[in-house]
Design an enzyme around this catalytic site. Structure first.
Site, PDB file in Angstrom:
ATOM      1  N   SER A 198       0.801  -1.237   0.000  1.00  0.00           N
ATOM      2  CA  SER A 198       0.000   0.000   0.000  1.00  0.00           C
ATOM      3  C   SER A 198       0.831   1.284   0.000  1.00  0.00           C
ATOM      4  O   SER A 198       0.290   2.360  -0.252  1.00  0.00           O
ATOM      5  CB  SER A 198      -0.934   0.011   1.199  1.00  0.00           C
ATOM      6  OG  SER A 198      -1.831  -1.067   1.086  1.00  0.00           O
ATOM      7  N   THR A 199       2.098   1.195   0.318  1.00  0.00           N
ATOM      8  CA  THR A 199       2.944   2.388   0.217  1.00  0.00           C
ATOM      9  C   THR A 199       2.883   2.959  -1.199  1.00  0.00           C
ATOM     10  O   THR A 199       2.998   4.165  -1.407  1.00  0.00           O
ATOM     11  CB  THR A 199       4.399   2.011   0.564  1.00  0.00           C
ATOM     12  OG1 THR A 199       4.406   1.212   1.742  1.00  0.00           O
ATOM     13  CG2 THR A 199       5.242   3.229   0.808  1.00  0.00           C
TER      14      THR A 199
END
Lengths: 586, 110
Positions: free
Chosen positions: A296-297
């Site tokens: 998700s970064t």
């Protein structure tokens, strides 16, 4: 001197004087006789005068030159000191001038057994003075019939110890050795050089020509790192290694505006003074040489492109009430709220469904173009030769686009991610990362608008205040960030129990959009859930708290002041972050 | 005048010869002393240079030792191990302008 001797000496002097006067008179008389005979004599005298004048001039010239050399000459002066020896390398220093790597005079020890009176005594004394001395090499040297090299890199104190043995068969020769006085600190960034003066890893390898040139000029090479920031980062990473026992943990701190790498750590690490004795696995700089699906970064980039391209704005909504089906594949939100969500909600709840929908709205071509602009489709642009190529999908179909939008299907190095995050957070300019200290901010190239950058800063801050990154908040430092937890691909399938957990932070998030900000990226490879984290091993429980602590510790060094209106410690402990895990199949 | 230099004699020696001998002696002695002084200076400079080189090597060694001793990571480890020190928390920080307020709250010390 006795009177008799004195009288004899006087008599000799008188005789010599008489002989000299007589000789001069003889010459004079010869001239007079010649003169009486005609004008030829004048010519002779003139010739004599001419020759004397020549000699006189020669002596005057010699005298002047000798006087000048004696009084004003520079021969042997410090400015004519010997050129650096071949293979000499300049000092490496951090941005504040602290020594990181230096050439120091060491000594090589030689043994000539022909000069030995007692071989047994030599053997015993040497082994006692130098316990590290190879027994095999010593025996070989003792049996030899010529001078043999015994051991190198003796320090001055070791040399003194051997010298004090008083053995005439031993001799020393100076040799330059590269020394890394800060040991393991920043070892992956500094790297190391061989005994011949060739850089083999890290800055030593990447900046090899610059280091040699600087050595010739007698100047140090200043790296961008700050040892204080490095120490804080490494300390927190060691905490992660102790608590979560991952395969590796990496941390990067950069100045988003200048691209300077202020700290870079990859654990496990090694001591560059004894690099050859380290396990090979410890020599790998995972921040540069390893690539991961970051999870998700990566949503930071998808949201940035969505906002910049106009595909979405802060008022956009995404229906995440049901899983998203793409062909045979279904994308879930692991801790979804199952409702229509605003853009901010999608970000702070780290909704895979909402992000995939945003990515699909943008389309594969646009996604690829922006990812390329963020530097994610090529090795991280930094001097380090270890910088690894990303693993990219062959095609950019809908499935891949949806996966890539939330950080699956594409593997990049943490350094590349740090560079891209910097571009999103610094007002929208992609500035290549650099390990060299910069005197000004490089121009960079614009990749998103300042407005989109501002919106992303606000989203990052909101995520730390209300979303998955609450454990990264540092009192008064206006931290923003995004968690990431990606399942690792093992045997072609995503393994739910093995994660790459990460947290990309930026601080401070307030102020003008082009103000100086710092990016902190922590990546942990396969952390184990522990009692303290209620068994969780995701980014919000492993990397985010460490990032917060790093920021808390380094802000004073970077001149970032706290604001008094901070949510303090009590609030930090209160909220547990939502869990989000990115998954997919290859 | 010039002719007299060639014809006048002092104790049997012509003046021009004496002048030439004097000049020659001065020049020979001058060259000798200049070269001797240059040699001495050169030796001294070499000795000083060697001394500077040795001192520079010592200074570099000391700088390296200092860098090792002052390494922030090492200091942190030692301060935690032997003094129980930890990174300071935000609650213990105050900006310079907050010092007055802090001292007011604390009151006068006895």
């Amino acid at each position: 001197m006795r009177p008799a001797e004195l009288n004899a000496l006087r008599a000799n002097a008188a005789t010599a004087k008489a002989w000299l006067v007589e000789g001069v008179w003889k010459v004079e008389h010869a001239f007079e006789r010649s003169k009486a005979q005609g004008r030829v004599v004048d010519d002779t005298r003139l010739r004599i005068c001419f020759v004397m004048a020549l000699f006189g001039m020669a002596f005057v010239t010699l005298g002047i030159e000798a006087g000048r050399a004696a009084l004003l000459g520079k021969a042997g002066g410090p400015e004519e000191a010997a050129a650096p020896p071949p293979g000499a390398r300049a000092d490496l220093v951090d941005r504040e001038g602290r020594l990181l790597a230096v050439d120091l005079v060491h000594y090589g020890l030689y043994l000539d057994p022909r000069a030995s009176w007692n071989i047994k005594e030599t053997r015993a004394k040497l082994m006692a003075a130098l316990p590290n001395l190879s027994r095999e090499r010593l025996e070989k040297a003792l049996r030899s019939d010529r001078r043999e090299y015994l051991i190198g890199a003796l320090t001055p104190s070791e040399r003194e110890r051997v010298h004090d043995l008083g053995l005439p068969e031993l001799s020393f020769e100076e040799e330059e050795r590269r020394v890394y006085p800060v040991g393991e600190s920043a070892s992956h960034l500094i790297g190391f050089a061989d005994s011949g003066g060739h850089g083999l890893a890290g800055a030593e390898s990447a900046l090899d020509p610059e280091v040699r040139e600087a050595a010739a000029a007698g100047k140090p090479v200043a790296l961008a790192i700050d040892l204080r920031v490095q120490a804080a980062l490494e300390d927190e990473l060691r905490g992660i290694m102790r608590l979560h026992t991952p395969i590796s943990a990496t941390g990067i701190v950069t100045n988003a505006r200048t691209g300077e790498v202020l700290a870079l750590a990859s654990l496990p690490d090694f001591n560059p003074n004894t690099a050859g004795q380290s396990p090979p696995a410890n020599l790998v700089n995972h921040a540069a040489a390893s690539v991961y699906e970051m999870g998700s970064t990566f949503k930071i980039f998808t949201f940035a492109l969505g906002l910049d391209s106009g595909v979405a704005n802060v008022n956009s909504t995404f229906d995440a009430s049901e899983p998203l089906k793409i062909g045979d594949r279904t994308i879930h939100d692991y801790h979804g709220v199952n409702r229509v969500m605003s853009l901010e909600d999608v970000f702070i709840h780290s909704s895979n469904i909402g992000t995939a929908k945003l990515g699909l709205r943008a389309g594969g071509e646009r996604l690829k173009r922006y990812f390329d602009a963020f530097g994610l489709l090529a090795p991280a642009r930094v001097e380090l030769s270890e910088s690894a190529r990303p693993i990219l999908p062959r095609t950019w179909n809908e499935d891949v686009v949806a996966s890539a939008s939330f950080g699956a299907a594409i593997s990049v190095s943490p350094l590349a991610v740090a560079g891209g995050v910097g571009a999103v957070m610094n007002g929208g300019n992609y500035v290549p990362l650099t390990i060299l200290r910069q005197d000004g901010a490089p121009k960079g190239r614009r990749v998103i608008s300042p407005e989109a950058s501002r919106a992303m800063l606000d989203l990052m801050r909101a995520n730390v205040l209300r979303g998955t990154g609450t454990k990264a908040d540092a009192p008064g430092l206006r931290v923003g960030g995004k968690t990431g937890s990606a399942e690792k691909v093992i045997g072609g399938r995503y393994e739910r129990s093995k994660l790459v957990s990460s947290f990309a932070a930026v601080f401070p998030t307030d102020g003008p959009v082009d103000a100086t900000r710092y990016v902190v990226l922590i990546t942990v490879d396969e952390p184990k859930g522990v009692k303290e984290t209620f068994g969780f091993a995701t980014g919000g429980w492993t990397a985010a708290p460490a990032a917060g602590r790093v920021i808390d510790r380094i802000a004073p060094f970077l001149g970032v002041r706290r604001t008094p209106t901070a949510p303090f410690a009590a609030q930090r402990q209160a909220a547990a972050p939502a869990e989000e895990v990115s998954e997919g199949t290859l | 005048m010039i002719a007299s230099l060639f014809h006048r004699r002092v104790r049997g020696f012509r003046i021009i010869d004496l002048i030439a001998l004097f000049c020659l002696s001065v020049l020979v002695l001058g060259v000798y002393f200049a070269k001797a002084a240059a040699g001495r200076e050169g030796a001294e400079i070499s000795a000083v240079n060697q001394s500077i080189k040795d001192e520079q090597a010592r200074v570099r060694l000391l700088q390296a030792e200092l860098a090792h001793l002052e390494n922030p990571a090492r200091l942190e480890r030692l301060s935690a191990a032997y003094l129980g020190l930890r990174p300071m928390t935000a609650q213990r920080e105050t900006p310079p302008e907050g010092l007055v307020e802090l001292s007011r709250n604390e009151g006068p010390r006895r």
